[in-house]
Structures are given as C-alpha cells and as structure tokens.
Scaffold this motif. Structure first.
Motif, mmCIF file in Angstrom:
data_model
loop_
_atom_site.group_PDB
_atom_site.id
_atom_site.type_symbol
_atom_site.label_atom_id
_atom_site.label_comp_id
_atom_site.label_asym_id
_atom_site.label_seq_id
_atom_site.Cartn_x
_atom_site.Cartn_y
_atom_site.Cartn_z
ATOM 1 N N VAL A 193 7.172 -5.488 3.853
ATOM 2 C CA VAL A 193 8.299 -5.586 2.932
ATOM 3 C C VAL A 193 7.903 -6.240 1.608
ATOM 4 N N GLU A 194 6.803 -6.999 1.605
ATOM 5 C CA GLU A 194 6.395 -7.657 0.362
ATOM 6 C C GLU A 194 5.493 -6.766 -0.502
ATOM 7 N N ASP A 195 5.075 -5.600 0.004
ATOM 8 C CA ASP A 195 4.216 -4.701 -0.770
ATOM 9 C C ASP A 195 5.029 -3.987 -1.842
ATOM 10 N N ARG A 196 4.337 -3.628 -2.932
ATOM 11 C CA ARG A 196 5.001 -2.896 -4.029
ATOM 12 C C ARG A 196 4.771 -1.407 -3.827
ATOM 13 N N VAL A 197 5.865 -0.638 -3.873
ATOM 14 C CA VAL A 197 5.833 0.779 -3.559
ATOM 15 C C VAL A 197 6.323 1.585 -4.763
#
Length: 647
Positions: A423-427
């Motif tokens: 959830v903390e990754d940038r997509v």
C-alpha cells in the motif's frame, strides 16, 4: 349586485383534485404513453443490462468519475490541478448524483457509479427526443421510430452508457430545442431554452456547434411581434451563463496566463488550437479514420441511413433545420483538427430524429393517395435494405454489450494490485482505476494518473527522482497508445518488468514493476535470479526428505519456484518429511514467466505455525488450510535479499 355575486359564487365549481387532473392528462395522451412507455423501458433495460461489463472501462471515464469523486469527497473541482480543459458543470452533475445516491459505496467500481447516471441521461434524452419530434410535427409512428432507433442502435447503446460529458449535455441540448418549439410561444419557454442550452455548453463545450440550429428553431417559432425581444432576452441569459465560467476563473485569479499557474486562456487555447490533429479521414493511418472505424464497427446502419435521411429532409420545411444542422456537424468532422471519439454522441439523437421524420413523411405521402413509383419504390427498397442490414448486425452487437465481460481484464488487474502491491508503493495508473485504488486505502499521492506524471508540476514536485520514484505501472491500451512526449512515463516503462498480464489484444492490462537500477542492470539481475533459483531448486529436488509430485519436481529443476519457498522448504525438510503436491501458478503471472510463489503441501497442518512465525522477509502473505492440503502463498515480488542468500 349582491344577488349577482351570490349567484356567481353558487355556480362556481371547486377545482378538480390533483389526481383527477393527472388522470385527465393521461387520458388525453394515452396513445402517446402506450407508445412511449415501452420504448423508454427498452431504452433503460438495454443500457442497464451488462452496464458494468461492457464496454471496458477507459481513461476518459475514469477522469470524469475521479473529478466527480474529488468534488464529493475532497471539495475540489478535480483530483489534480484543475486547468480549464473542460467546464466543470458536467462532472458537478455526476457528483450530485453520486452524492444523493451514495453510488461510490454501492457500485462494483467507480466507473459504474458514473454509468448509472448516464443511463438516467439516456432515458431523459429519449423522452425529450419524442417531444422534439412531436413538436416538429412528426407523427407518433415517426417519433416512435426515432426513439426506437436511438434505443437499439449499438452505437447509441455503447456511447450513451459510457461516462462522457457529452451524455450529460445531450438532454440539456434536446430540452433547449423542445422549449424553443413551445406551441404557446411564451417568453418563458424561449428563456428556458437559452438556459438549457447554456447548461449544455457548460457541460460540454463542443455543443456550442448546435447554436445555429437553436437560433433557427427560435426564429421560426417565435411570434413576430415579440421575436426581437424574446431573442434579446434569450441571448442575454445565454451570455450570462457563459460568463459564469469566466467569473470562476476571475475569482480564482486564473483568467490569463501567469507564472506557475493555470489559466482559462491557456485551457481555451489548448482546446481550440493546441490539440494534435486527428488527420484526414481519407488517410487510412489517421486517428480520424480509426475513430470512424470505431463508429462503423458498432453500427453501419445508423450513419448511412441518417445521411440519406438528412438529404431527403432538406425538402421538408419542418425537418429542414435539423437536416441542415446535422449535415453541418458532419462537415465539421472533415475539417483539419482534432476529432474526439465521443463527438458522435451529439449526432445520435439528430440522426434518429431524421430517420423517424423521413419515415413519417414517406408514410404520409403514401397515405395521401399519391402512390407514385418515384416515392414508394425508393422508400420500400430503403426500408427493406435497412432492416436487412440492421437486424442481424444490431443483434450481434447488442448481445456482446449485454452478455460479454469486456471489463474483466481491468477488474482482475485492480484486484491483483489491491491484493499484491504494498500500500505504500507508488503506482502509475490509467485514470479508470484511480478512484477504486484510493478507496481501497491508498494515499491519493501514491496513485498517479499517467497523464499527470509529465504534465502536472505538483506531481513532478513529489517525484524529484523522476521515473525512479515510481514502483509500479498498470499499463492499459490507453497508456500504451498515448502520444509521445511523456519522457518520465516512457522511461518508467522501459525500466520495468511485466509481472502479471490480464486479457489479450487491445483489452490487455499489464502490471509492471519499475526497477530503479535501470534496464541493463535489471536484465542482468533477472538472469542471475533465474540461475540462483535453478541451482537451489535442483539441490532441493534431490533432498530425500522432500516428497515431490512429478510436476513439482520439474518446476524446481527448471528454476521456476520462488526463492522464499525454496528457503523455507529446505528449512522445513530439515526438521521432518515434507510432501509437495504442487506449486500452483497464478494465471496472470504465467505468461510473464514469473516464478511460482505458491506451494500446496499435503498432510502438513503442523507447518502452518512454522510459516506464520517466519521473519518478515520469509513470511507468506497467506497460509490457508484446505481440504487438499496447506496452501502457502507469497507476495509477487521476491526481495533481493532472498535471492542473494540462494547464490
């Protein structure tokens, strides 16, 4: 005098109850209601059935829905910097619907919430099309044909259920035409027509092209004694409504260009002159030709029949304004410049009206007794040819729109991201997914619409490392076919590895992991990782305390098993026998060559605590006891530390 008043009062009858007035109104119009009612029902059902499945969600839909979501949830005009690309009234209406009906919480995805409102707009448009046809003097038969054509044309069904601002503007446009043809010729009706048309233009600015048609209808219908005054009032109201958009820019201090700010002037310049030309329709490789191909693929009958009807309608005084307006809109498509795919939406009701109106003229000509071959033979031949072409073609297309699940690749990709991407990754995403990923608990700054990566300074400021500051890309056809000139997105794509694929062809959705080390280092590391898994897998396959099915053994030997499973199985086998039934694959990951990250272990209930107690690097995302064994599943990306330990 008193006696006269008493007599008058005595003879006054009380006003009939509202129920009686309504019943009287319905009784007078019962024939129209019997014709129109089923047509409206068909219009709604054909658009509602399969609403969430076809067509596949696209970026434009996601953008308008995301802007409505921003209005409802954040109190902002857009989910990014609002830059006057379109007036906001269109998605403000969508936001009004989603707020009143709690649509974002009810529907399968955010785009479906917007599509629900499109169905309502289609129903209102069908009703207004009937009224417009009747006010133009078209019979119930002709008006019914017009509504039926719009109800059942696959071109109309697909585009009217898709979330486009044009669909929001269409009923306002039709409402303006209906009021302009008011039989009472009242000033209020003319003023109402101007207000409706102003709302239509502020919902989608291209509807300004309909202004000559509206003026023609107003001038023809207005009473000569009050025509100038009525037109002056209507014109004033329309200009005032348009100036409200300018006032918005003035209040925000964004009327003219300035340093580090958007402006209305820049937005208008972009729409009028800044967009890349779609090319000539005569050029087989042009975007215009591709757009025409999309329209004709859905429906050949409606475009051809409407052009023929428009030419025939030029000889009818009642239908001539609509015919001229329609042909002018067609001619506008042939100009050099940008041709939007949803441009056809404004043409659909006019096309249906012309077909129904000309059919009505032909029937009246035949009934009048003047059955000359010049009239009857072409009409009969055209009707038979039209039915022969439309019936099988429409049937096949409508089955696809109501039965096929064209959105499955996007829905599956969305679920995969929610389940597997930290959830903390940038997509980087197609905007069709933006709202749903934010609603799933991700920070809005970590879900980035691909169009804004290179165009919005506010987004660039949060990614000083450029493409290296993004972890994942969800690649749709919209993203893959987007014009050049977006270097950050392009570099991120070049330096990423596809880890999951859903669907095929233009409907395909790829999920790629961005590697900040770069493409060359990425390729070398992938080769090293495969070699490490192969060596470790072959060693594990020879472990006598590990029982393997034939398929599981082959996967180990070929280096197709995730390093985390290799390490934990070796540890588990050191403490006792372990039976591996299979290393089940994830369908979307098989085509990309990703290692198997799941294991099905037989008679291994005692291993559940072992896996649940692993350190974070080796802890599975799921440990599930099933009837056929213990399923152990890891997240899709293997941490580098695991593979270093295998070498």
């Amino acid at each position: 005098m008193t006696a006269l008043l008493d007599k008058t009062v005595a003879h006054q009858e009380p006003a009939p109850p509202r129920e009686n007035r309504l019943a009287g109104w319905a009784r007078v119009r019962r024939t129209s209601l019997l014709v129109l009612g089923p047509l409206l029902l068909i219009t709604g059902l054909v658009r509602w059935i399969g609403l969430s499945r076809a067509p596949q969600r696209i970026d434009d839909e996601g953008t308008y829905v995301a802007q409505a979501f921003a209005v409802e949830r954040f109190g902002e005009l857009s989910h990014y910097t609002y830059w006057y690309d379109h007036p906001p009234l269109g998605w403000l209406q969508i936001a009004g619907y989603t707020t009143l009906t709690n649509a974002f919480e009810r529907t399968a995805n955010a785009v479906v919430a917007g599509r629900e409102f499109m169905v309502i707009m289609a129903l209102v448009s069908a009703l207004l099309l009937w009224l417009l046809a009747r006010r133009l003097g078209v019979s119930r038969l002709g008006a019914g044909i017009a509504v039926a054509v719009m109800a059942l044309s696959p071109l109309a069904v697909q585009f009217q259920r898709t979330v486009y601002l044009d669909n929001v503007a269409t009923p306002w446009m039709l409402g303006a035409f209906v009021l302009a043809l008011s039989p009472q010729r009242r000033l209020a009706a003319t003023a109402g027509a101007a207000v409706c048309f102003g709302v239509a233009v502020l919902s989608k600015e291209t509807y300004l092209l309909m202004l000559p048609l509206l003026l023609w209808l107003m001038i023809r219908n207005a009473d000569r004694s009050t025509r100038r005054y009525a037109l002056a009032v209507a014109g004033t109201l329309f200009v005032l409504i348009g100036l409200s958009y300018v006032l918005l820019a003035v209040v925000k201090g964004e009327l003219v260009p300035g340093m580090n700010r958007v402006s209305l002037a820049d937005g208008l310049y972009f729409q009028l002159f800044g967009r890349e030309s779609s090319g000539s329709v005569l050029d087989a490789a042009s975007l215009s030709r591709r757009t025409f191909g999309i329209w004709f693929q859905l429906d050949v009958f409606l475009p051809i029949a409407s052009v023929l009807a428009a030419v025939a309608a030029l000889w009818s005084r009642r239908l001539r304004p609509v015919a001229v307006g329609y042909l002018v809109l067609l001619a506008f498509m042939l100009r050099p410049g940008y041709l939007p795919v949803p441009y056809v939406i404004a043409l659909i009701p006019l096309a249906a009206l012309l077909i129904g109106g000309v059919a009505d003229l032909a029937v009246r000509k035949v009934r009048s007794g003047r059955r000359s071959r010049f009239v009857t033979v072409p009409v009969v031949l055209a009707a038979v040819a039209g039915l022969a072409v439309a019936t099988p073609a429409w049937g096949g297309q409508l089955r696809g729109l109501t039965v096929a699940d064209l959105d499955a690749p996007v829905a599956q990709a969305q679920a995969w991201v929610i389940d597997n991407v930290p959830v903390e990754d940038r997509v980087v995403v197609d905007d069709a997914l933006w709202v749903d990923l934010v609603r799933a608990g991700r920070n809005r700054d970590d879900v980035v619409w691909y169009y804004k990566v290179d165009t919005d300074p506010a987004v660039a400021a949060k990614a000083p490392g450029g493409w290296r500051d993004y972890d994942w890309i969800v690649s749709t056809n919209s993203l893959r076919t987007f014009p050049d000139g977006f270097p950050i997105v392009d570099e991120a794509m070049k330096n990423s590895t596809v880890v999951a694929t859903f669907g095929t062809g233009t409907d395909r959705v790829d999920i790629a992991r961005v590697d900040p080390s770069g493409a060359d280092a990425q390729k070398a590391r992938l080769a090293e990782d495969t070699a490490a898994r192969t060596v470790a897998g072959q060693a594990l396959a020879g472990n006598p305390r590990l029982s393997l099915s034939t398929q599981a053994r082959q996967l180990l030997v070929d280096g197709r098993v995730d390093g985390r499973l290799l390490g934990t199985l070796a540890t588990a086998a050191a403490t006792g026998p372990v039976t591996v039934v299979d290393f089940p694959g994830v369908a979307a990951e098989e085509a990309t060559g990703q290692p198997r990250r799941q294991a099905l272990l037989a008679g291994a209930d005692g291993l559940a605590p072992f896996y649940e107690g692993q350190i974070p690097l080796y802890r599975p995302s799921r440990v599930e006891t099933r009837s056929d064994g213990l399923l152990v599943a890891y997240p899709p990306v293997t941490p580098a530390g695991v593979l270093r330990g295998l070498r």
